[in-house]
Write a protein that holds these residues in place. Structure first.
Motif, mmCIF file in Angstrom:
data_model
loop_
_atom_site.group_PDB
_atom_site.id
_atom_site.type_symbol
_atom_site.label_atom_id
_atom_site.label_comp_id
_atom_site.label_asym_id
_atom_site.label_seq_id
_atom_site.Cartn_x
_atom_site.Cartn_y
_atom_site.Cartn_z
ATOM 1 N N MET A 157 0.842 -1.188 0.000
ATOM 2 C CA MET A 157 0.000 0.000 0.000
ATOM 3 C C MET A 157 0.880 1.242 0.000
ATOM 4 S SD MET A 157 -3.062 0.827 2.565
ATOM 5 C CE MET A 157 -3.425 2.466 3.005
ATOM 6 N N LYS A 158 0.528 2.208 -0.816
ATOM 7 C CA LYS A 158 1.307 3.428 -0.952
ATOM 8 C C LYS A 158 1.106 4.321 0.267
ATOM 9 C CE LYS A 158 2.122 7.006 -4.370
ATOM 10 N NZ LYS A 158 3.515 6.937 -4.439
ATOM 11 N N ASP A 159 2.189 4.971 0.680
ATOM 12 C CA ASP A 159 2.149 5.913 1.790
ATOM 13 C C ASP A 159 1.175 7.051 1.454
ATOM 14 O OD1 ASP A 159 2.615 7.803 3.733
ATOM 15 O OD2 ASP A 159 4.740 8.026 3.324
ATOM 16 N N PRO A 160 0.161 7.338 2.304
ATOM 17 C CA PRO A 160 -0.828 8.376 1.978
ATOM 18 C C PRO A 160 -0.233 9.773 1.921
ATOM 19 C CG PRO A 160 -1.170 7.596 4.203
ATOM 20 C CD PRO A 160 -0.121 6.696 3.587
ATOM 21 N N GLY A 161 0.954 9.973 2.472
ATOM 22 C CA GLY A 161 1.574 11.295 2.428
ATOM 23 C C GLY A 161 2.401 11.521 1.187
ATOM 24 N N ASN B 210 -5.620 10.056 -4.124
ATOM 25 C CA ASN B 210 -6.510 10.957 -4.861
ATOM 26 C C ASN B 210 -6.387 12.404 -4.409
ATOM 27 O OD1 ASN B 210 -7.807 9.104 -6.620
ATOM 28 N ND2 ASN B 210 -8.847 8.254 -4.830
ATOM 29 N N PHE B 211 -5.235 12.772 -3.860
ATOM 30 C CA PHE B 211 -5.062 14.144 -3.394
ATOM 31 C C PHE B 211 -5.196 15.151 -4.526
ATOM 32 C CE2 PHE B 211 -2.676 12.459 0.449
ATOM 33 C CZ PHE B 211 -3.714 12.737 1.313
ATOM 34 N N ASP B 212 -4.668 14.828 -5.709
ATOM 35 C CA ASP B 212 -4.783 15.766 -6.828
ATOM 36 C C ASP B 212 -6.243 15.982 -7.212
ATOM 37 O OD1 ASP B 212 -2.082 16.220 -6.949
ATOM 38 O OD2 ASP B 212 -1.716 14.730 -8.515
ATOM 39 N N ALA B 213 -7.030 14.915 -7.228
ATOM 40 C CA ALA B 213 -8.462 15.051 -7.546
ATOM 41 C C ALA B 213 -9.167 15.878 -6.477
ATOM 42 C CB ALA B 213 -9.107 13.678 -7.677
ATOM 43 N N LEU B 214 -8.823 15.648 -5.211
ATOM 44 C CA LEU B 214 -9.431 16.442 -4.133
ATOM 45 C C LEU B 214 -9.047 17.911 -4.258
ATOM 46 C CD1 LEU B 214 -8.937 14.035 -1.102
ATOM 47 C CD2 LEU B 214 -11.102 14.678 -2.170
ATOM 48 N N ARG B 215 -7.785 18.184 -4.602
ATOM 49 C CA ARG B 215 -7.351 19.571 -4.760
ATOM 50 C C ARG B 215 -8.072 20.243 -5.924
ATOM 51 N NH1 ARG B 215 -0.921 19.315 -3.564
ATOM 52 N NH2 ARG B 215 -1.045 17.614 -5.031
ATOM 53 N N LEU B 216 -8.247 19.518 -7.023
ATOM 54 C CA LEU B 216 -8.971 20.075 -8.164
ATOM 55 C C LEU B 216 -10.418 20.382 -7.776
ATOM 56 C CD1 LEU B 216 -9.030 20.871 -11.139
ATOM 57 C CD2 LEU B 216 -9.568 18.487 -11.676
ATOM 58 N N SER C 1 -3.045 19.516 2.783
ATOM 59 C CA SER C 1 -1.696 20.020 3.030
ATOM 60 C C SER C 1 -1.098 19.379 4.276
ATOM 61 C CB SER C 1 -1.729 21.540 3.177
ATOM 62 O OG SER C 1 -0.429 22.052 3.336
ATOM 63 N N GLY C 2 -1.913 19.212 5.312
ATOM 64 C CA GLY C 2 -1.418 18.575 6.534
ATOM 65 C C GLY C 2 -0.911 17.168 6.275
ATOM 66 N N MET D 31 2.003 26.586 10.004
ATOM 67 C CA MET D 31 1.852 25.125 10.143
ATOM 68 C C MET D 31 3.132 24.397 9.723
ATOM 69 S SD MET D 31 -1.057 24.589 11.500
ATOM 70 C CE MET D 31 -0.825 26.112 12.397
ATOM 71 N N TYR D 32 3.810 24.915 8.689
ATOM 72 C CA TYR D 32 5.096 24.331 8.290
ATOM 73 C C TYR D 32 6.087 24.412 9.448
ATOM 74 C CZ TYR D 32 3.710 24.564 3.330
ATOM 75 O OH TYR D 32 3.108 24.415 2.114
#
Length: 195
Positions: free
Chosen positions: A1-5, A12-18, A57-58, A156-157
């Motif tokens: 399984m790929k690391d979610p970060g 699907n982070f790119d889809a969520l950002r779009l 982003s978090g 936050m960074y």
């Protein structure tokens, strides 16, 4: 399984950002022409989009820290991610957008205090106003109003290494601090406004 970060095809982070970017455009389009914003779940659509962006982003920033937990390299990655594009947007706004849209002669515009203050956006000192730009809009003088998010994100960074290390070394203290911050935020949100 790929690391979610880790960004890429495994999440699907790119889809969520779009989707969130589309929500921002939709939400702001109503506000900027003087119509009431669309609301969902007790917030405007654009506010929900900002919350989605901050949550994504978090995850991504925490993943970046976990892959390479070195404060200097982490800070450099964050600066390279934000500052070059921010400098470009600020300079285009000041050198192209402003001179085209202001009725002032270029010399007066260039030396105006608002123009000079606007350049501070490049170092996260937020200012929205260029002299007489968008002065007749329903929401007057707002040039790149979404810049307010960048100092929040930069904070936050800066807190990420502290929180990640605190969570590793003192998880109970981190949980207590998170609970206290949540309760304080709730109390502030529920308190009557006096300003």
């Amino acid at each position: 399984m790929k690391d979610p970060g880790v960004p890429g095809p495994g999440n699907n982070f790119d889809a969520l950002r779009l989707g969130a970017a589309s929500m921002v455009v939709l939400g702001h389009s109503f506000i900027l022409v003087g119509l009431p914003p669309h609301a969902a779940l007790g917030h405007s659509v654009s506010t929900l989009a900002v919350l989605i962006f901050f949550a994504i982003s978090g995850y991504l920033v925490a993943g970046s820290w976990l892959r390479d937990p070195h404060p200097g390299r982490f800070a450099l990655r964050r600066a390279r991610r934000i500052l070059p594009a921010l400098a470009a947007v600020v300079l285009i706004s000041v050198l192209v957008l402003g001179p085209v849209l202001t009725p002032l002669p270029f010399g007066d515009y260039a030396l105006h205090a608002q123009t000079l203050r606007y350049l501070g956006n490049a170092i996260l000192y937020v200012s929205y106003t260029l002299p007489l730009v968008f002065a007749e809009n329903h929401y007057p003088h707002a040039v790149n109003g979404s810049l307010w998010t960048l100092p929040v994100e930069a904070t936050m960074y800066a807190l990420t290494p502290v929180l990640m290390l605190l969570g590793r070394w003192r998880p109970a203290l981190l949980a207590a601090l998170a609970l206290a911050a949540g309760l304080a935020a709730y109390a502030l949100a529920a308190a009557p406004r006096r300003w």
